[in-house]
Scaffold this motif. Structure first.
Motif, PDB file in Angstrom:
ATOM      1  N   ARG A 157       0.830  -1.212   0.000  1.00  0.00           N
ATOM      2  CA  ARG A 157       0.000   0.000   0.000  1.00  0.00           C
ATOM      3  C   ARG A 157       0.863   1.260   0.000  1.00  0.00           C
ATOM      4  O   ARG A 157       0.559   2.236  -0.695  1.00  0.00           O
ATOM      5  N   GLU A 158       1.938   1.236   0.775  1.00  0.00           N
ATOM      6  CA  GLU A 158       2.811   2.410   0.832  1.00  0.00           C
ATOM      7  C   GLU A 158       3.492   2.663  -0.504  1.00  0.00           C
ATOM      8  O   GLU A 158       3.626   3.813  -0.936  1.00  0.00           O
ATOM      9  N   CYS A 159       3.932   1.598  -1.170  1.00  0.00           N
ATOM     10  CA  CYS A 159       4.555   1.772  -2.488  1.00  0.00           C
ATOM     11  C   CYS A 159       3.567   2.409  -3.468  1.00  0.00           C
ATOM     12  O   CYS A 159       3.912   3.325  -4.215  1.00  0.00           O
ATOM     13  N   VAL A 160       2.338   1.904  -3.455  1.00  0.00           N
ATOM     14  CA  VAL A 160       1.314   2.449  -4.342  1.00  0.00           C
ATOM     15  C   VAL A 160       1.061   3.920  -4.001  1.00  0.00           C
ATOM     16  O   VAL A 160       1.013   4.785  -4.880  1.00  0.00           O
ATOM     17  N   GLY A 161       0.920   4.210  -2.699  1.00  0.00           N
ATOM     18  CA  GLY A 161       0.635   5.577  -2.281  1.00  0.00           C
ATOM     19  C   GLY A 161       1.769   6.543  -2.561  1.00  0.00           C
ATOM     20  O   GLY A 161       1.530   7.717  -2.880  1.00  0.00           O
ATOM     21  N   LEU A 162       3.005   6.070  -2.460  1.00  0.00           N
ATOM     22  CA  LEU A 162       4.170   6.920  -2.690  1.00  0.00           C
ATOM     23  C   LEU A 162       4.604   6.942  -4.147  1.00  0.00           C
ATOM     24  O   LEU A 162       5.504   7.697  -4.519  1.00  0.00           O
ATOM     25  N   GLY A 163       3.980   6.085  -4.956  1.00  0.00           N
ATOM     26  CA  GLY A 163       4.346   6.021  -6.366  1.00  0.00           C
ATOM     27  C   GLY A 163       5.700   5.382  -6.611  1.00  0.00           C
ATOM     28  O   GLY A 163       6.379   5.709  -7.591  1.00  0.00           O
ATOM     29  N   ILE A 164       6.097   4.452  -5.742  1.00  0.00           N
ATOM     30  CA  ILE A 164       7.386   3.765  -5.885  1.00  0.00           C
ATOM     31  C   ILE A 164       7.165   2.436  -6.607  1.00  0.00           C
ATOM     32  O   ILE A 164       6.358   1.620  -6.159  1.00  0.00           O
ATOM     33  N   PRO A 165       7.854   2.178  -7.716  1.00  0.00           N
ATOM     34  CA  PRO A 165       7.729   0.870  -8.375  1.00  0.00           C
ATOM     35  C   PRO A 165       8.121  -0.246  -7.409  1.00  0.00           C
ATOM     36  O   PRO A 165       9.053  -0.089  -6.615  1.00  0.00           O
ATOM     37  N   PHE A 166       7.403  -1.364  -7.484  1.00  0.00           N
ATOM     38  CA  PHE A 166       7.723  -2.460  -6.579  1.00  0.00           C
ATOM     39  C   PHE A 166       7.646  -3.794  -7.296  1.00  0.00           C
ATOM     40  O   PHE A 166       7.008  -3.933  -8.343  1.00  0.00           O
ATOM     41  N   ALA A 167       8.333  -4.774  -6.715  1.00  0.00           N
ATOM     42  CA  ALA A 167       8.314  -6.149  -7.212  1.00  0.00           C
ATOM     43  C   ALA A 167       7.608  -7.011  -6.180  1.00  0.00           C
ATOM     44  O   ALA A 167       7.930  -6.951  -4.994  1.00  0.00           O
ATOM     45  N   ALA A 168       6.624  -7.796  -6.609  1.00  0.00           N
ATOM     46  CA  ALA A 168       5.878  -8.680  -5.718  1.00  0.00           C
ATOM     47  C   ALA A 168       6.497 -10.074  -5.745  1.00  0.00           C
ATOM     48  O   ALA A 168       6.583 -10.698  -6.797  1.00  0.00           O
ATOM     49  N   ASP A 169       6.925 -10.545  -4.587  1.00  0.00           N
ATOM     50  CA  ASP A 169       7.504 -11.885  -4.455  1.00  0.00           C
ATOM     51  C   ASP A 169       6.797 -12.562  -3.284  1.00  0.00           C
ATOM     52  O   ASP A 169       7.311 -12.611  -2.176  1.00  0.00           O
ATOM     53  N   ARG A 179      -7.742 -14.874  -0.424  1.00  0.00           N
ATOM     54  CA  ARG A 179      -7.866 -14.334  -1.778  1.00  0.00           C
ATOM     55  C   ARG A 179      -7.737 -12.818  -1.795  1.00  0.00           C
ATOM     56  O   ARG A 179      -7.029 -12.248  -2.636  1.00  0.00           O
ATOM     57  N   GLU A 180      -8.399 -12.157  -0.876  1.00  0.00           N
ATOM     58  CA  GLU A 180      -8.347 -10.699  -0.839  1.00  0.00           C
ATOM     59  C   GLU A 180      -6.924 -10.203  -0.608  1.00  0.00           C
ATOM     60  O   GLU A 180      -6.474  -9.237  -1.232  1.00  0.00           O
ATOM     61  N   GLY A 181      -6.202 -10.887   0.286  1.00  0.00           N
ATOM     62  CA  GLY A 181      -4.836 -10.492   0.581  1.00  0.00           C
ATOM     63  C   GLY A 181      -3.904 -10.665  -0.601  1.00  0.00           C
ATOM     64  O   GLY A 181      -3.091  -9.787  -0.906  1.00  0.00           O
ATOM     65  N   VAL A 182      -3.999 -11.819  -1.278  1.00  0.00           N
ATOM     66  CA  VAL A 182      -3.138 -12.059  -2.435  1.00  0.00           C
ATOM     67  C   VAL A 182      -3.428 -11.044  -3.540  1.00  0.00           C
ATOM     68  O   VAL A 182      -2.517 -10.485  -4.157  1.00  0.00           O
ATOM     69  N   ARG A 183      -4.695 -10.782  -3.774  1.00  0.00           N
ATOM     70  CA  ARG A 183      -5.051  -9.802  -4.803  1.00  0.00           C
ATOM     71  C   ARG A 183      -4.502  -8.419  -4.455  1.00  0.00           C
ATOM     72  O   ARG A 183      -4.047  -7.684  -5.336  1.00  0.00           O
ATOM     73  N   ALA A 184      -4.536  -8.066  -3.171  1.00  0.00           N
ATOM     74  CA  ALA A 184      -4.041  -6.752  -2.751  1.00  0.00           C
ATOM     75  C   ALA A 184      -2.549  -6.603  -3.020  1.00  0.00           C
ATOM     76  O   ALA A 184      -2.058  -5.499  -3.283  1.00  0.00           O
ATOM     77  N   LEU A 185      -1.808  -7.716  -2.956  1.00  0.00           N
ATOM     78  CA  LEU A 185      -0.362  -7.663  -3.214  1.00  0.00           C
ATOM     79  C   LEU A 185      -0.045  -7.536  -4.700  1.00  0.00           C
ATOM     80  O   LEU A 185       1.116  -7.296  -5.070  1.00  0.00           O
ATOM     81  N   LEU A 186      -1.054  -7.705  -5.540  1.00  0.00           N
ATOM     82  CA  LEU A 186      -0.859  -7.573  -6.989  1.00  0.00           C
ATOM     83  C   LEU A 186      -1.457  -6.253  -7.492  1.00  0.00           C
ATOM     84  O   LEU A 186      -2.050  -6.182  -8.562  1.00  0.00           O
ATOM     85  N   ALA A 187      -1.258  -5.207  -6.712  1.00  0.00           N
ATOM     86  CA  ALA A 187      -1.790  -3.881  -7.054  1.00  0.00           C
ATOM     87  C   ALA A 187      -0.833  -3.137  -7.976  1.00  0.00           C
ATOM     88  O   ALA A 187      -0.301  -2.086  -7.638  1.00  0.00           O
ATOM     89  N   GLY A 188      -0.583  -3.731  -9.133  1.00  0.00           N
ATOM     90  CA  GLY A 188       0.247  -3.081 -10.138  1.00  0.00           C
ATOM     91  C   GLY A 188       1.739  -3.154  -9.942  1.00  0.00           C
ATOM     92  O   GLY A 188       2.447  -2.163 -10.175  1.00  0.00           O
ATOM     93  N   PRO A 189       2.279  -4.320  -9.539  1.00  0.00           N
ATOM     94  CA  PRO A 189       3.741  -4.395  -9.392  1.00  0.00           C
ATOM     95  C   PRO A 189       4.455  -4.305 -10.737  1.00  0.00           C
ATOM     96  O   PRO A 189       3.948  -4.771 -11.756  1.00  0.00           O
ATOM     97  N   ALA A 190       5.631  -3.704 -10.713  1.00  0.00           N
ATOM     98  CA  ALA A 190       6.440  -3.649 -11.930  1.00  0.00           C
ATOM     99  C   ALA A 190       6.931  -5.049 -12.291  1.00  0.00           C
ATOM    100  O   ALA A 190       7.067  -5.381 -13.479  1.00  0.00           O
ATOM    101  N   TYR A 191       7.181  -5.871 -11.266  1.00  0.00           N
ATOM    102  CA  TYR A 191       7.645  -7.243 -11.470  1.00  0.00           C
ATOM    103  C   TYR A 191       6.910  -8.175 -10.515  1.00  0.00           C
ATOM    104  O   TYR A 191       6.589  -7.813  -9.383  1.00  0.00           O
ATOM    105  N   LEU A 192       6.646  -9.369 -10.993  1.00  0.00           N
ATOM    106  CA  LEU A 192       6.082 -10.445 -10.185  1.00  0.00           C
ATOM    107  C   LEU A 192       7.008 -11.644 -10.296  1.00  0.00           C
ATOM    108  O   LEU A 192       7.325 -12.085 -11.410  1.00  0.00           O
TER     109      LEU A 192
END
Length: 327
Positions: A157-169, A179-192
């Motif tokens: 959430r902080e990465c999204v709010g601060l506009g910092i690109p992030f990688a989801a691992d 399900r809700e938690g996993v989906r929340a972690l895929l909020a537009g990562p630059a890399y998965l």
């Protein structure tokens, strides 16, 4: 490129069982398992996904910022990481809990049975990425690796709010997140990042198809063990990069973390996905041949020779200028 790595910091207790787990398991009695394996070897090593990735990046001279929680036994581990180029000043130190611990037994077929005690890691949710970014001057990429689930959600959430690109691992935490938690972690990562099994499990956990997930991420990197690495982007032809063949005894713990470190180093040097994957694959195989996740000693000539043997002289020559931190 300034990279922060969030996630677990742990001590690994790695044991080797000379037999096969499958020979000890009875198909009709799996609901009443009570087994003890007599192991031949015990190695106590420093580990944790975030610490392993940061260690690899530090070895390449990239000074990553480690963001996680450790316990009252952290001092020696902290010194070790600092000596290997990792910024540990943003690690939260618990007042009364031990550093997380991973206990794992590997059999003759390289199957593993492990247990993880979170300990101080449960306090990682108290860490503010905003404050860490303010201290360090900001980040170009934040890696959200397996951690306390609430910490992973907060840092995403902080990465999204601060506009910092992030990688989801998400990795091991796919087993505990809903399900809700996993989906929340895929909020537009630059890399998965996933391995082959996790790529299927991710679809089951999210209820999304492969194409739906691709539509939500920038680049999806899937490691496939001996079958190499598969890289996908929506609307782009997939890229497959072969693995680097290992030699000698294999111990798989930490190989995936090493791949991520090498791949991220390639991104930091703007090498492109293919060369980054080659760098990651070579480092992964180096760790695969070593007991422990931070015990490998990279030698420039040896590492370049490994790259040359696997991918040819042009590939090794292109990477050589970036490996000046290696001895």
């Amino acid at each position: 490129m300034r990279i922060a790595v969030t996630g677990s910091i742990a001590t690994d207790h790695l044991m080797t069982f000379p037999g096969r787990f499958a020979d000890q398991l009875l198909a009709d009695s799996l609901d009443k398992v009570s087994l003890s394996f007599l192991v031949e070897e015990l190695e106590i090593r420093r580990g944790g996904v975030a610490a392993n990735i940061a260690f690899g990046l530090g070895g390449f001279g990239l000074s990553p910022v480690l963001v996680g929680a450790a316990g009252t036994d952290w001092a020696d581990y902290q010194l070790w990481l600092k000596e290997h180029g990792v910024d540990t000043d943003s690690v939260h130190v618990s007042a009364d809990r031990h550093t997380a611990r991973f206990v794992c037994t590997t059999d003759a077929d390289h199957n593993q049975i492990g247990s993880f005690y979170p300990g101080a890691m449960s306090e990682a949710r108290e860490i503010s990425l905003r404050e860490v970014a303010a201290r360090t001057g900001g980040f170009d990429l934040v890696v959200i690796s397996p951690d306390d689930p609430e910490a992973m959600l907060r840092h995403t959430r902080e990465c999204v709010g601060l506009g910092i690109p992030f990688a989801a691992d998400i990795s091991q935490q796919l087993a505990v997140l809903d399900r809700e938690g996993v989906r929340a972690l895929l909020a537009g990562p630059a890399y998965l990042f996933t391995n082959a099994y996790e790529s299927v499990l991710l679809q089951e956990r999210t209820g999304w198809t492969e194409q739906q997930i691709l539509g939500r991420v920038g680049t999806w990197v899937t490691t496939r063990g001996a079958d190499g690495v598969h890289i996908e982007q929506a609307g782009v032809r997939p890229l497959d990069v072969p693995a680097v063949p290992p030699s000698g005894t294999l111990e798989p713990t930490g190989a995936g973390d090493a791949f991520r470190a090498g791949f991220l180093a390639g991104l930091a040097w703007d090498l492109g996905h293919e060369q980054s994957a080659r760098l990651g694959a070579a480092l992964a195989t180096t760790v695969l041949e070593t007991t422990g996740t931070q015990t490998y000693d990279l030698r420039r000539d040896t590492f370049l020779g490994r790259l040359r043997d696997a991918y040819g002289a042009p590939a090794a020559d292109a990477l050589a200028p970036h490996l000046k931190a290696l001895r």
